[in-house]
Scaffold this motif. Structure first.
Motif, PDB file in Angstrom:
ATOM      1  N   GLU A   3       0.679  -1.336  -0.321  1.00 43.85           N
ATOM      2  CA  GLU A   3       0.299   0.112   0.118  1.00 43.85           C
ATOM      3  C   GLU A   3       0.878   1.134  -0.046  1.00 43.85           C
ATOM      4  O   GLU A   3       2.034   1.020   0.455  1.00 43.85           O
ATOM      5  CB  GLU A   3      -0.972  -0.089   1.846  1.00 43.85           C
ATOM      6  CG  GLU A   3      -2.032  -1.025   1.223  1.00 43.85           C
ATOM      7  CD  GLU A   3      -3.231  -1.026   2.329  1.00 43.85           C
ATOM      8  OE1 GLU A   3      -3.694  -0.451   1.976  1.00 43.85           O
ATOM      9  OE2 GLU A   3      -2.514  -1.629   3.268  1.00 43.85           O
ATOM     10  N   ASN A   4       0.006   2.302  -0.317  1.00 44.52           N
ATOM     11  CA  ASN A   4       0.929   3.223  -0.311  1.00 44.52           C
ATOM     12  C   ASN A   4       0.410   4.338   0.647  1.00 44.52           C
ATOM     13  O   ASN A   4      -0.177   4.738   1.029  1.00 44.52           O
ATOM     14  CB  ASN A   4       0.597   4.686  -1.574  1.00 44.52           C
ATOM     15  CG  ASN A   4       1.341   5.696  -1.852  1.00 44.52           C
ATOM     16  OD1 ASN A   4       2.468   5.971  -0.872  1.00 44.52           O
ATOM     17  ND2 ASN A   4       0.814   6.972  -2.285  1.00 44.52           N
ATOM     18  N   LYS A   6       1.474   7.025   3.526  1.00 42.20           N
ATOM     19  CA  LYS A   6       2.013   8.501   4.002  1.00 42.20           C
ATOM     20  C   LYS A   6       2.337   8.757   5.481  1.00 42.20           C
ATOM     21  O   LYS A   6       0.978   8.460   6.421  1.00 42.20           O
ATOM     22  CB  LYS A   6       0.960   9.613   2.967  1.00 42.20           C
ATOM     23  CG  LYS A   6       1.392   9.319   1.644  1.00 42.20           C
ATOM     24  CD  LYS A   6      -0.071  10.315   1.031  1.00 42.20           C
ATOM     25  CE  LYS A   6      -0.334   9.695  -0.168  1.00 42.20           C
ATOM     26  NZ  LYS A   6      -0.881  10.985  -1.256  1.00 42.20           N
ATOM     27  N   ASN A  45      -3.085   4.722   5.537  1.00 40.46           N
ATOM     28  CA  ASN A  45      -2.594   4.077   4.236  1.00 40.46           C
ATOM     29  C   ASN A  45      -4.086   4.867   2.961  1.00 40.46           C
ATOM     30  O   ASN A  45      -4.848   5.610   3.847  1.00 40.46           O
ATOM     31  CB  ASN A  45      -2.930   2.159   4.704  1.00 40.46           C
ATOM     32  CG  ASN A  45      -4.736   2.340   5.209  1.00 40.46           C
ATOM     33  OD1 ASN A  45      -5.169   4.249   5.357  1.00 40.46           O
ATOM     34  ND2 ASN A  45      -4.931   1.575   5.558  1.00 40.46           N
ATOM     35  N   SER A  46      -4.349   3.925   2.131  1.00 38.41           N
ATOM     36  CA  SER A  46      -5.242   4.599   1.109  1.00 38.41           C
ATOM     37  C   SER A  46      -6.536   4.773   1.198  1.00 38.41           C
ATOM     38  O   SER A  46      -7.209   5.959   1.001  1.00 38.41           O
ATOM     39  CB  SER A  46      -5.319   4.053   0.136  1.00 38.41           C
ATOM     40  OG  SER A  46      -5.448   3.032   0.180  1.00 38.41           O
TER      41      SER A  46
END
Length: 182
Positions: A3-4, A6, A45-46
């Motif tokens: 997962e992307n 941040k 996460n998204s």
């Protein structure tokens, strides 16, 4: 972990908002969406990003139908098949239906009570008019000098009046001392 992810600072810079604002919304996320990195920093996460973004948009703009729909979609994503949440949702829907039934019955009861009150007021007005008519009739009879009751002309009524008058003087007066009894 494909997962992307941040950090709070990266997301704040990307959305042009303060880090504290993102931190505020991050802390109100469900615990399973709050992630930590190995060095202890908070990660987003998204799915959490969508929720935070929806909260930021709804907080910065006035509530419109589009925003309510998007927040509802975010809530649907957030559910995660939790049986407790599903049960609460069903109870809320049931209570909404029950509330509508109660409101409709209350409206019917109010309508019935209003009709009854209207009928009562009409009857009271009719009674008042009748009383006024009777008073006028009595006043007319008094002004003409005619007796108010017709039974005074009736010979039977006269006999009863005579009997009543005769009985009154025949009553013996009782004395309180016993001297006259011997």
């Amino acid at each position: 972990m494909s997962e992307n992810l941040k950090t709070i600072k990266e997301l704040a810079d990307e959305l042009s908002v303060t880090k504290q604002n993102i931190q505020y919304h991050y802390q109100r996320l469900p615990k399973e969406l709050q992630l930590k990195s190995s060095n202890g920093s908070n990660l987003i996460n998204s799915k959490a990003e969508k929720i935070v973004l929806g909260k930021l948009e709804s907080g910065s703009k006035s509530n419109t139908k589009d925003q309510q729909i998007s927040s509802k979609e975010n809530f649907e994503d957030e559910k995660l098949d939790n049986p407790f949440i599903n049960r609460l949702i069903k109870e809320v829907e049931y209570l909404k239906i029950d509330k509508d039934k109660i409101i409709s019955t209350k409206d019917q009861q109010i309508e019935k009570l209003t009709n009854l009150l209207d009928q009562q007021q009409r009857l009271a007005l009719q009674d008042k008019k009748l009383l006024e008519e009777y008073k006028e009739e009595i006043n007319e009879l008094k002004s003409l000098g005619i007796p108010a009751r017709e039974n005074e002309k009736d010979p039977i009524a006269q006999k009863f009046k005579d009997i009543d008058k005769k009985e009154e003087p025949q009553k013996k007066k009782k004395r309180w001392w016993p001297f006259g009894k011997m």
